[in-house]
Write a protein that holds these residues in place. Structure first.
Motif, PDB file in Angstrom:
ATOM      1  N   ILE A   8      88.934  91.123  51.228  1.00 41.41           N
ATOM      2  CA  ILE A   8      88.680  89.876  51.956  1.00 41.41           C
ATOM      3  C   ILE A   8      89.876  89.517  52.837  1.00 41.41           C
ATOM      4  N   ILE A   9      91.102  89.701  52.313  1.00 38.79           N
ATOM      5  CA  ILE A   9      92.297  89.444  53.115  1.00 38.79           C
ATOM      6  C   ILE A   9      92.328  90.362  54.330  1.00 38.79           C
ATOM      7  N   TYR A  10      92.001  91.641  54.107  1.00 41.77           N
ATOM      8  CA  TYR A  10      91.975  92.593  55.221  1.00 41.77           C
ATOM      9  C   TYR A  10      90.953  92.176  56.283  1.00 41.77           C
ATOM     10  N   LEU A  11      89.753  91.782  55.817  1.00 39.40           N
ATOM     11  CA  LEU A  11      88.717  91.372  56.761  1.00 39.40           C
ATOM     12  C   LEU A  11      89.128  90.113  57.526  1.00 39.40           C
ATOM     13  N   SER A  12      89.901  89.250  56.873  1.00 39.25           N
ATOM     14  CA  SER A  12      90.387  88.044  57.553  1.00 39.25           C
ATOM     15  C   SER A  12      91.268  88.410  58.739  1.00 39.25           C
ATOM     16  N   PHE A  13      92.004  89.500  58.607  1.00 39.94           N
ATOM     17  CA  PHE A  13      92.868  89.910  59.707  1.00 39.94           C
ATOM     18  C   PHE A  13      92.083  90.532  60.850  1.00 39.94           C
ATOM     19  N   ALA A 118     103.596  89.947  51.657  1.00 41.84           N
ATOM     20  CA  ALA A 118     104.984  90.412  51.553  1.00 41.84           C
ATOM     21  C   ALA A 118     105.568  90.087  50.181  1.00 41.84           C
ATOM     22  N   PHE A 119     105.156  88.972  49.607  1.00 40.10           N
ATOM     23  CA  PHE A 119     105.722  88.532  48.327  1.00 40.10           C
ATOM     24  C   PHE A 119     105.048  89.205  47.134  1.00 40.10           C
ATOM     25  N   HIS A 120     103.727  89.399  47.217  1.00 40.07           N
ATOM     26  CA  HIS A 120     102.971  89.842  46.044  1.00 40.07           C
ATOM     27  C   HIS A 120     102.615  91.325  46.045  1.00 40.07           C
ATOM     28  N   TYR A 121     102.634  91.976  47.209  1.00 40.60           N
ATOM     29  CA  TYR A 121     102.127  93.339  47.276  1.00 40.60           C
ATOM     30  C   TYR A 121     103.171  94.302  47.838  1.00 40.60           C
ATOM     31  N   LYS A 122     102.915  95.593  47.635  1.00 37.66           N
ATOM     32  CA  LYS A 122     103.828  96.631  48.094  1.00 37.66           C
ATOM     33  C   LYS A 122     103.679  96.872  49.590  1.00 37.66           C
ATOM     34  N   ALA A 123     104.627  97.685  50.136  1.00 40.80           N
ATOM     35  CA  ALA A 123     104.734  97.838  51.589  1.00 40.80           C
ATOM     36  C   ALA A 123     103.467  98.392  52.220  1.00 40.80           C
ATOM     37  N   HIS A 124     102.773  99.320  51.526  1.00 40.88           N
ATOM     38  CA  HIS A 124     101.601  99.930  52.157  1.00 40.88           C
ATOM     39  C   HIS A 124     100.489  98.903  52.364  1.00 40.88           C
ATOM     40  N   HIS A 125     100.419  97.871  51.521  1.00 41.83           N
ATOM     41  CA  HIS A 125      99.407  96.835  51.725  1.00 41.83           C
ATOM     42  C   HIS A 125      99.695  96.019  52.990  1.00 41.83           C
ATOM     43  N   MET A 126     100.980  95.795  53.296  1.00 46.48           N
ATOM     44  CA  MET A 126     101.326  95.074  54.521  1.00 46.48           C
ATOM     45  C   MET A 126     100.921  95.882  55.751  1.00 46.48           C
ATOM     46  N   SER A 127     101.168  97.189  55.723  1.00 46.82           N
ATOM     47  CA  SER A 127     100.765  98.043  56.845  1.00 46.82           C
ATOM     48  C   SER A 127      99.253  98.053  57.005  1.00 46.82           C
ATOM     49  N   TRP A 128      98.535  98.166  55.895  1.00 45.03           N
ATOM     50  CA  TRP A 128      97.072  98.185  55.978  1.00 45.03           C
ATOM     51  C   TRP A 128      96.518  96.829  56.383  1.00 45.03           C
ATOM     52  N   LEU A 129      97.194  95.749  55.988  1.00 44.57           N
ATOM     53  CA  LEU A 129      96.782  94.412  56.436  1.00 44.57           C
ATOM     54  C   LEU A 129      96.787  94.344  57.955  1.00 44.57           C
ATOM     55  N   HIS A 130      97.884  94.795  58.555  1.00 44.84           N
ATOM     56  CA  HIS A 130      97.987  94.753  60.018  1.00 44.84           C
ATOM     57  C   HIS A 130      97.177  95.846  60.689  1.00 44.84           C
ATOM     58  N   CYS A 131      96.819  96.874  59.916  1.00 41.70           N
ATOM     59  CA  CYS A 131      95.864  97.854  60.413  1.00 41.70           C
ATOM     60  C   CYS A 131      94.525  97.190  60.698  1.00 41.70           C
ATOM     61  N   PHE A 132      94.124  96.276  59.830  1.00 42.52           N
ATOM     62  CA  PHE A 132      92.854  95.582  60.036  1.00 42.52           C
ATOM     63  C   PHE A 132      92.930  94.610  61.210  1.00 42.52           C
ATOM     64  N   TRP A 133      94.134  94.075  61.482  1.00 42.05           N
ATOM     65  CA  TRP A 133      94.289  93.338  62.748  1.00 42.05           C
ATOM     66  C   TRP A 133      93.991  94.281  63.912  1.00 42.05           C
ATOM     67  N   GLY A 134      94.501  95.508  63.806  1.00 43.77           N
ATOM     68  CA  GLY A 134      94.254  96.495  64.851  1.00 43.77           C
ATOM     69  C   GLY A 134      92.785  96.856  64.982  1.00 43.77           C
ATOM     70  N   VAL A 135      92.050  96.859  63.852  1.00 44.19           N
ATOM     71  CA  VAL A 135      90.610  97.111  63.915  1.00 44.19           C
ATOM     72  C   VAL A 135      89.937  96.062  64.799  1.00 44.19           C
ATOM     73  N   GLY A 136      90.310  94.798  64.582  1.00 45.98           N
ATOM     74  CA  GLY A 136      89.755  93.737  65.409  1.00 45.98           C
ATOM     75  C   GLY A 136      90.190  93.843  66.858  1.00 45.98           C
ATOM     76  N   ALA A 137      91.501  94.124  67.071  1.00 46.41           N
ATOM     77  CA  ALA A 137      92.029  94.218  68.434  1.00 46.41           C
ATOM     78  C   ALA A 137      91.458  95.416  69.183  1.00 46.41           C
ATOM     79  N   THR A 138      91.088  96.480  68.456  1.00 48.87           N
ATOM     80  CA  THR A 138      90.474  97.656  69.077  1.00 48.87           C
ATOM     81  C   THR A 138      88.997  97.412  69.361  1.00 48.87           C
ATOM     82  N   ALA A 139      88.323  96.771  68.418  1.00 47.99           N
ATOM     83  CA  ALA A 139      86.888  96.518  68.586  1.00 47.99           C
ATOM     84  C   ALA A 139      86.618  95.555  69.741  1.00 47.99           C
ATOM     85  N   GLY A 140      87.519  94.587  69.934  1.00 47.30           N
ATOM     86  CA  GLY A 140      87.319  93.608  71.002  1.00 47.30           C
ATOM     87  C   GLY A 140      87.123  94.238  72.374  1.00 47.30           C
ATOM     88  N   PRO A 141      88.069  95.080  72.854  1.00 44.07           N
ATOM     89  CA  PRO A 141      87.889  95.714  74.167  1.00 44.07           C
ATOM     90  C   PRO A 141      86.670  96.631  74.243  1.00 44.07           C
TER      91      PRO A 141
END
Length: 401
Positions: A8-13, A118-141
């Motif tokens: 759900i957090i990923y989808l929010s991004f 950043a506080f509760h999860y490991k580094a790979h979750h932060m990268s994947w979180l912003h990966c889902f931002w990229g999913v949205g930013a890629t889908a938009g164009p």
């Protein structure tokens, strides 16, 4: 339940990324349709980012009162409504008015989710979180380029708004889950932050003790803010003006330019997906440096007078290079500057990042309107160099303290 919560957090991004790239790719056809000046896209970008700065600075108090779940739901609802309004806007004035809720809707949820992960999860979750931002930013164009070629840019905004409304429904249905998972975290405590440049072999953070120092007085914080300023400056400048550069200088069609810019965001998305796995073995500091060097190589390809296909390679390289920088810088915050100050410093970082988004792309738009859009690759190169120099200076300061 915890896995479902992460999804759900990923989808929010995704909802954060969808609107970010739309104005830039649609502007070559929006501008003549609404009778706006060329540099007005920079003004719209400034208003959106200005609203984001305001809401990100207020995010701490808002989330304390309403909770992250409600803030995320309302923020997504605001952006969906604003995007739907864009599809009917008859003039630039209406677009500017609608840009306010579009920006306000992004800021609070961005700061809140970044700090939480950043506080509760490991580094790979932060990268994947912003990966889902990229999913949205890629889908938009991609969505917008399809409608530009067929039914017009207004229908493109309508389609993206409906996607946002779908996310709103999902967030509403799963709203009770936020409180359940929050209680679970309180009972189990935060996770360690994984592999970092200053983390011990067992994943325990060896953060310096800054408990008695004001956050902005901590060594390296101000220089880190400069790195955030230029990172967001270059990311948004490429997203906002890349299509105009491709149309005006490389003489591509608006649909092709939109597709190529979507590939730039695709580079960010794929890069962050891969980075999530690499962080298990490679430090954040190394990934940040490698990303900056890759982005510089992409900027050089844009600078050289080569065939237009090399501009595509340059955009994708810049996207791949930018991919690890932002999430790794964010995840380093509690490691570099101490967990007791991480929430406040995170807020400062997001505010300065949005300041870069607010002012640097419009300044380039003003420069391009007075001179030429051909300056685009030069400015992108200089922004990346400034970010690289600031980041490397912080690394040296941290190593010697």
């Amino acid at each position: 339940m915890a896995t479902l919560f992460l999804i759900i957090i990923y989808l929010s991004f995704i909802s954060l990324g969808l609107p970010d790239s739309l104005i830039g790719v649609a502007w070559p056809v929006m501008q003549p349709d609404i009778g706006a000046s060329f540099e007005s896209a920079g003004l719209l970008s400034m208003v959106v980012a200005g609203g984001t700065i305001v809401s990100s600075l207020a995010s701490g108090k808002i989330i304390e009162r309403l909770g992250t779940g409600l803030v995320t739901l309302f923020s997504c609802l605001m952006t969906a409504g604003a995007l739907f309004g864009f599809s009917f806007a008859p003039s630039l004035a209406w677009l500017i008015l609608l840009a306010i809720p579009l920006g306000l809707g992004a800021g609070a949820v961005d700061s809140g989710l970044n700090h939480y992960v950043a506080f509760h999860y490991k580094a790979h979750h932060m990268s994947w979180l912003h990966c889902f931002w990229g999913v949205g930013a890629t889908a938009g164009p991609i969505i917008m380029s399809f409608y530009i070629a067929s039914n017009g840019w207004r229908n493109g905004y309508t389609a993206v708004a409906f996607v946002q409304f779908g996310l709103v429904i999902l967030l509403f249905v799963t709203l009770p889950l936020w409180k359940k998972v929050a209680a679970l975290h309180q009972s189990s405590g935060p996770q360690t932050n994984g592999t970092d440049s200053t983390v011990g072999g067992e994943g325990q953070i060896n953060a310096p003790d800054h408990s008695s120092i004001k956050p902005l007085k901590i060594r390296g914080v101000k220089i880190t803010l400069i790195a955030f300023l230029f990172y967001c400056g270059v990311e948004m400048t490429v997203g906002l003006w890349g299509a105009s550069f491709l149309v005006g200088i490389k003489e591509l069609s608006a649909e092709t330019a939109a597709t190529w810019v979507s590939m730039y965001y695709g580079g960010i998305t794929v890069g962050r997906l891969i980075t999530g796995f690499i962080t298990l073995k490679v430090s954040n500091q190394t990934l940040i440096r490698m990303g900056q060097i890759t982005a510089l190589c992409g900027a050089v390809l844009l600078l050289l007078p080569l065939h237009s296909i090399f501009a595509l390679f340059g955009l994708v390289l810049i996207g791949l290079g930018l991919a690890p920088i932002f999430p790794c810088l964010l995840h380093e915050t509690p490691v570099r500057f101490g967990k007791e100050h991480s929430s406040r410093i995170m807020g400062y970082q997001m505010a300065v990042a949005y300041t870069g988004t607010t002012f640097l792309p419009p300044l380039f738009g003003l420069l391009a309107s007075q001179w030429t859009i051909a300056l685009f690759p030069v400015v992108v190169f200089l922004f990346i160099v400034a970010m690289f120099m600031g980041s490397e200076k912080v690394n040296r300061m941290i190593q010697h303290q």
